[in-house]
Design a protein around this motif. Sequence first.
Motif, PDB file in Angstrom:
ATOM      1  N   ALA A 541       0.839  -1.205   0.000  1.00 15.33           N
ATOM      2  CA  ALA A 541       0.000   0.000   0.000  1.00 15.33           C
ATOM      3  C   ALA A 541       0.867   1.247   0.000  1.00 15.33           C
ATOM      4  O   ALA A 541       0.593   2.240  -0.696  1.00 15.33           O
ATOM      5  CB  ALA A 541      -0.923  -0.016   1.226  1.00 15.33           C
ATOM      6  N   HIS A 542       1.953   1.180   0.804  1.00 14.06           N
ATOM      7  CA  HIS A 542       2.878   2.311   0.808  1.00 14.06           C
ATOM      8  C   HIS A 542       3.540   2.483  -0.554  1.00 14.06           C
ATOM      9  O   HIS A 542       3.731   3.600  -1.041  1.00 14.06           O
ATOM     10  CB  HIS A 542       3.940   2.081   1.892  1.00 14.06           C
ATOM     11  N   GLU A 543       3.897   1.317  -1.194  1.00 14.84           N
ATOM     12  CA  GLU A 543       4.525   1.370  -2.515  1.00 14.84           C
ATOM     13  C   GLU A 543       3.588   2.018  -3.526  1.00 14.84           C
ATOM     14  O   GLU A 543       4.030   2.776  -4.395  1.00 14.84           O
ATOM     15  CB  GLU A 543       4.866  -0.046  -2.984  1.00 14.84           C
ATOM     16  N   LEU A 544       2.286   1.747  -3.417  1.00 13.98           N
ATOM     17  CA  LEU A 544       1.329   2.335  -4.356  1.00 13.98           C
ATOM     18  C   LEU A 544       1.006   3.785  -4.000  1.00 13.98           C
ATOM     19  O   LEU A 544       0.770   4.625  -4.875  1.00 13.98           O
ATOM     20  CB  LEU A 544       0.035   1.508  -4.365  1.00 13.98           C
ATOM     21  N   ARG A 545       0.989   4.102  -2.673  1.00 17.37           N
ATOM     22  CA  ARG A 545       0.622   5.450  -2.240  1.00 17.37           C
ATOM     23  C   ARG A 545       1.630   6.484  -2.732  1.00 17.37           C
ATOM     24  O   ARG A 545       1.268   7.586  -3.145  1.00 17.37           O
ATOM     25  CB  ARG A 545       0.513   5.501  -0.709  1.00 17.37           C
ATOM     26  N   GLN A 546       2.903   6.137  -2.701  1.00 14.19           N
ATOM     27  CA  GLN A 546       3.932   7.111  -3.110  1.00 14.19           C
ATOM     28  C   GLN A 546       3.755   7.565  -4.554  1.00 14.19           C
ATOM     29  O   GLN A 546       3.673   8.769  -4.822  1.00 14.19           O
ATOM     30  CB  GLN A 546       5.320   6.504  -2.905  1.00 14.19           C
ATOM     31  N   ALA A 620       9.354  -7.024  -2.407  1.00 15.20           N
ATOM     32  CA  ALA A 620       9.593  -7.115  -0.964  1.00 15.20           C
ATOM     33  C   ALA A 620      10.244  -5.871  -0.385  1.00 15.20           C
ATOM     34  O   ALA A 620      10.461  -5.800   0.831  1.00 15.20           O
ATOM     35  CB  ALA A 620      10.458  -8.342  -0.669  1.00 15.20           C
ATOM     36  N   ARG A 621      10.564  -4.912  -1.229  1.00 12.00           N
ATOM     37  CA  ARG A 621      11.329  -3.750  -0.738  1.00 12.00           C
ATOM     38  C   ARG A 621      10.599  -3.021   0.384  1.00 12.00           C
ATOM     39  O   ARG A 621      11.181  -2.662   1.412  1.00 12.00           O
ATOM     40  CB  ARG A 621      11.598  -2.794  -1.895  1.00 12.00           C
ATOM     41  N   GLY A 622       9.285  -2.779   0.190  1.00 13.59           N
ATOM     42  CA  GLY A 622       8.535  -2.058   1.219  1.00 13.59           C
ATOM     43  C   GLY A 622       8.540  -2.787   2.551  1.00 13.59           C
ATOM     44  O   GLY A 622       8.691  -2.170   3.614  1.00 13.59           O
ATOM     45  N   LYS A 623       8.347  -4.121   2.521  1.00 16.00           N
ATOM     46  CA  LYS A 623       8.339  -4.894   3.762  1.00 16.00           C
ATOM     47  C   LYS A 623       9.703  -4.847   4.435  1.00 16.00           C
ATOM     48  O   LYS A 623       9.799  -4.749   5.668  1.00 16.00           O
ATOM     49  CB  LYS A 623       7.947  -6.339   3.448  1.00 16.00           C
ATOM     50  N   LEU A 624      10.767  -4.920   3.648  1.00 13.66           N
ATOM     51  CA  LEU A 624      12.113  -4.873   4.221  1.00 13.66           C
ATOM     52  C   LEU A 624      12.391  -3.514   4.840  1.00 13.66           C
ATOM     53  O   LEU A 624      13.028  -3.411   5.902  1.00 13.66           O
ATOM     54  CB  LEU A 624      13.148  -5.206   3.147  1.00 13.66           C
ATOM     55  N   VAL A 625      11.912  -2.463   4.179  1.00 11.84           N
ATOM     56  CA  VAL A 625      12.089  -1.117   4.749  1.00 11.84           C
ATOM     57  C   VAL A 625      11.306  -0.994   6.052  1.00 11.84           C
ATOM     58  O   VAL A 625      11.776  -0.417   7.043  1.00 11.84           O
ATOM     59  CB  VAL A 625      11.648  -0.049   3.722  1.00 11.84           C
ATOM     60  N   GLU A 626      10.088  -1.571   6.048  1.00 10.46           N
ATOM     61  CA  GLU A 626       9.259  -1.525   7.254  1.00 10.46           C
ATOM     62  C   GLU A 626       9.963  -2.202   8.426  1.00 10.46           C
ATOM     63  O   GLU A 626       9.886  -1.745   9.565  1.00 10.46           O
ATOM     64  CB  GLU A 626       7.924  -2.199   6.961  1.00 10.46           C
ATOM     65  N   HIS A 627      10.658  -3.305   8.157  1.00  9.33           N
ATOM     66  CA  HIS A 627      11.385  -4.028   9.211  1.00  9.33           C
ATOM     67  C   HIS A 627      12.788  -3.478   9.421  1.00  9.33           C
ATOM     68  O   HIS A 627      13.547  -4.050  10.201  1.00  9.33           O
ATOM     69  CB  HIS A 627      11.462  -5.517   8.857  1.00  9.33           C
ATOM     70  N   ARG A 628      13.105  -2.398   8.707  1.00  7.85           N
ATOM     71  CA  ARG A 628      14.418  -1.728   8.858  1.00  7.85           C
ATOM     72  C   ARG A 628      15.558  -2.720   8.582  1.00  7.85           C
ATOM     73  O   ARG A 628      16.539  -2.788   9.307  1.00  7.85           O
ATOM     74  CB  ARG A 628      14.531  -1.118  10.250  1.00  7.85           C
ATOM     75  N   VAL A 629      15.383  -3.483   7.511  1.00  9.39           N
ATOM     76  CA  VAL A 629      16.395  -4.459   7.096  1.00  9.39           C
ATOM     77  C   VAL A 629      17.254  -3.841   5.998  1.00  9.39           C
ATOM     78  O   VAL A 629      16.731  -3.245   5.041  1.00  9.39           O
ATOM     79  CB  VAL A 629      15.741  -5.759   6.584  1.00  9.39           C
ATOM     80  N   ASN A 659      10.984 -14.821   5.713  1.00  9.79           N
ATOM     81  CA  ASN A 659      11.481 -15.620   6.843  1.00  9.79           C
ATOM     82  C   ASN A 659      12.773 -15.026   7.398  1.00  9.79           C
ATOM     83  O   ASN A 659      12.964 -14.946   8.620  1.00  9.79           O
ATOM     84  CB  ASN A 659      11.714 -17.063   6.420  1.00  9.79           C
ATOM     85  N   ALA A 660      13.672 -14.611   6.501  1.00 10.98           N
ATOM     86  CA  ALA A 660      14.938 -14.030   6.950  1.00 10.98           C
ATOM     87  C   ALA A 660      14.700 -12.715   7.680  1.00 10.98           C
ATOM     88  O   ALA A 660      15.355 -12.408   8.689  1.00 10.98           O
ATOM     89  CB  ALA A 660      15.858 -13.818   5.745  1.00 10.98           C
ATOM     90  N   SER A 661      13.753 -11.913   7.159  1.00 13.59           N
ATOM     91  CA  SER A 661      13.462 -10.634   7.814  1.00 13.59           C
ATOM     92  C   SER A 661      12.914 -10.863   9.224  1.00 13.59           C
ATOM     93  O   SER A 661      13.314 -10.179  10.177  1.00 13.59           O
ATOM     94  CB  SER A 661      12.458  -9.852   6.959  1.00 13.59           C
ATOM     95  N   GLU A 662      12.009 -11.843   9.373  1.00  6.59           N
ATOM     96  CA  GLU A 662      11.445 -12.133  10.687  1.00  6.59           C
ATOM     97  C   GLU A 662      12.496 -12.714  11.630  1.00  6.59           C
ATOM     98  O   GLU A 662      12.452 -12.482  12.839  1.00  6.59           O
ATOM     99  CB  GLU A 662      10.280 -13.095  10.550  1.00  6.59           C
ATOM    100  N   ALA A 663      13.462 -13.506  11.068  1.00 10.97           N
ATOM    101  CA  ALA A 663      14.494 -14.105  11.910  1.00 10.97           C
ATOM    102  C   ALA A 663      15.396 -13.057  12.552  1.00 10.97           C
ATOM    103  O   ALA A 663      16.024 -13.320  13.585  1.00 10.97           O
ATOM    104  CB  ALA A 663      15.335 -15.078  11.094  1.00 10.97           C
ATOM    105  N   MET A 664      15.469 -11.866  11.952  1.00 15.10           N
ATOM    106  CA  MET A 664      16.327 -10.805  12.500  1.00 15.10           C
ATOM    107  C   MET A 664      15.520  -9.780  13.281  1.00 15.10           C
ATOM    108  O   MET A 664      16.013  -8.690  13.591  1.00 15.10           O
ATOM    109  CB  MET A 664      17.076 -10.114  11.356  1.00 15.10           C
TER     110      MET A 664
END
Length: 758
Positions: A541-546, A620-629, A659-664
């Motif tokens: 949603a953030h990716e589309l909102r921008q 996956a970029r938005g999700k990774l940014v959200e998790h500060r990865v 899975n990797a994002s959640e593991a960190m």
Amino acid sequence: MIASEKSGRVYAALRAAAGPGFSCLLRALFLASCCCLALDASVAQSPESTKRVLILFPLDVLLPSGYFVGRSLDETLSSGAPRMEVFTEFLDAARFPGAAHEEDLTRLLRGKYGSMRLDLLIALGPESLDFLTRHKDSVFPGVPVVFSGVLGPDVPRLPALTTGVVTHFDAIETLELALRLQPGARRAVVVTGSAATDRAWERLARERFASFAGRLEFTYLAAQPVSAVTGALHELGPNSFVLLLSMLQDADGENFGGSEIAARLVEASDAPVYGVYESVIGSGAVGGYMDRFATIGAEAAALSKRILAGESPDSIPPLETTATSYVVDSRALERWSLDESRLPPGSVVEFREPSLWEQHSEKIAVAVGAFLLQTLAVLALLARNRKLRAERALRVSEERYRNIVESQTDLICRYRADTTLTFVNDAYCRYFGRTRAELIGTKFLDLIPEADRAGALAHLKSLIERPRVENHTHEVLRADGTIGYQQWIDHVIGDGGVEIQGIGRDVTQLRRAELEVDRQREQVTHLTRVAILGQLAGALAHELRQPLTAILSNAQAAQRLLMRESVDVAELNDILEDIVTDDVRTGEVIARLRSLLKKGEHVFRPLDVNTIVRDTLALARGKLVEHRVTLVSDLASPLPAARGDPVQLQQVLLNLLLNASEAMGENDPSERLLNVSSSRQGDFVAVAVRDVGGGIAPQVADRLFEPFFTTKPQGLGLGLSICQSIIAVHGGQLTATNNGDRGATFVFTLPVHSRAAA
């Protein structure tokens, strides 16, 4: 065989005159040529196919040993040779030496053959070859030459269009033969005459035998009357032998043939006599290392046929004769009590006493024949009885086999390479609702739906090319008209793939169950993709909102710009370009979502793995940014293409990334590092996802890919299991290992795409 340097010295020493063996050979060539041409003349051929051959002899003496050379020449030339017209000339160089005679002879030959087309010149002996070497261009220009009876000519000095057969008359090997048969010998008597050839042999012997001086005492009886020679030989003591080299003429001027002088010396000698010419065999001499006249004639004739057939002499280097061998007289060995086992390997032993078989071959043959007939009659009776027993046993076995086959519930059939059925059992008939008579002779390919026939034929072809036992499943048309499935075990029987035997069973229910499982697995896989996208909903949603916000802002700015009296066209164009760019970005996000959400058949095609990785990272970029990865990508380039379904591969990579994002999640934001890389590993392309989380606990490592096993409080335990199934279908592997320092690395591989596989 004589080495080239040896033969060169022999040729130089004997160049002035022909030896007695040479005379035999040369005269025999004349006789044989006439005989073979008389035979060929009986064949009706056109005059244009006649070949004209001139044979040049050095002497004018005909000797009996020439018969053997003549016979071999006749046998060789008469086998398919063209009709030939032969002319002969004699140099008579031994009796008329000198330049004056040679000039007269040159004028005679030029006048006699100047207007005639000759196809071949045959030079017999070193004198004839030397004459043609010096006078051929003026007397016989352009005519090819074949020589024979020459001892190792200086090949590089041969004129153009000249080749031949080099013969080997040497005394060293004969001397060594005498020492093998008489190892205790201490004295060698060398006999030569007074003719030019005899004197040349004496000079050569003194030179060549010098290396044996420490072992033997040499006595040279040279240029003496024959009576003096025979008297000296009569007084020889033990441990002696005689070596007859050449004695064409004695000191009194008496002339001798090779066999004649050998017989006289053997009669008078108290020691074994050896010689260097085949003419001594049969005269009582032991033998020697000598050229066989018959083989020499055959080799010269064969080479002449090659030239007459059109082959250029310049392309044929002079050939070394294969006629040389050790030849001994069995009667002489017995007379002098010489051990035959001491002969060199390959020696030819003449005049053996006839064996029992040779003396009574007819009687032995009759007796053996009668015995064989009786034996064959007994064997025939035994074979007939055995055959009858075997036939009875075969009938019993076939009946048992038929009963077993007919009682089976499995389908059994035999068919030819063109799929024509030759046998079917009752179960086969019941399955298809036809009688055996209706099925045999038809092609089982007609019982398979048309869409599945190509695969069945390909399997059959492979089975015939590489016979083996192999399972194969295909569709069939059942008796009620519905589609069924059969699984067959086929193997080739008979030589050359005459027939194939198959044992099959109906697997329709099993196959339908498998298809239902596949359908349900696909639904679960699709639901998993939807679940993954649900996790990405906020980020997407953030990716589309921008881009949508940017489009709105740029559109409002354009409206304000248009309200001005003076419109800045360049600025307006920049605003519109920004709107287009943001719209494209929005469309790409929506397209990625649509491809992951849609259902349908999977399409395997060649693809760029790096492109799949980049598109998935963009989702996956938005999700990774959200998790500060922090994301680091290390993609190898260039990479070979792989083959697979892009949607399924994106699903696998998205699952691993989340899975990797959640593991960190419990790491400090500065320590949330995610590394995605691609590489080539042999015949595979590998993609690795490496995190720095808590890693994989040892107690769960073995169950990581089991269905419904999860370490997440809200997880279903299907993600990694489905990912592993997807990669297995693609022909690769999905593995997980702990890193050396911290975290874990998940790697999946895909086979490199090849055109052959496509």
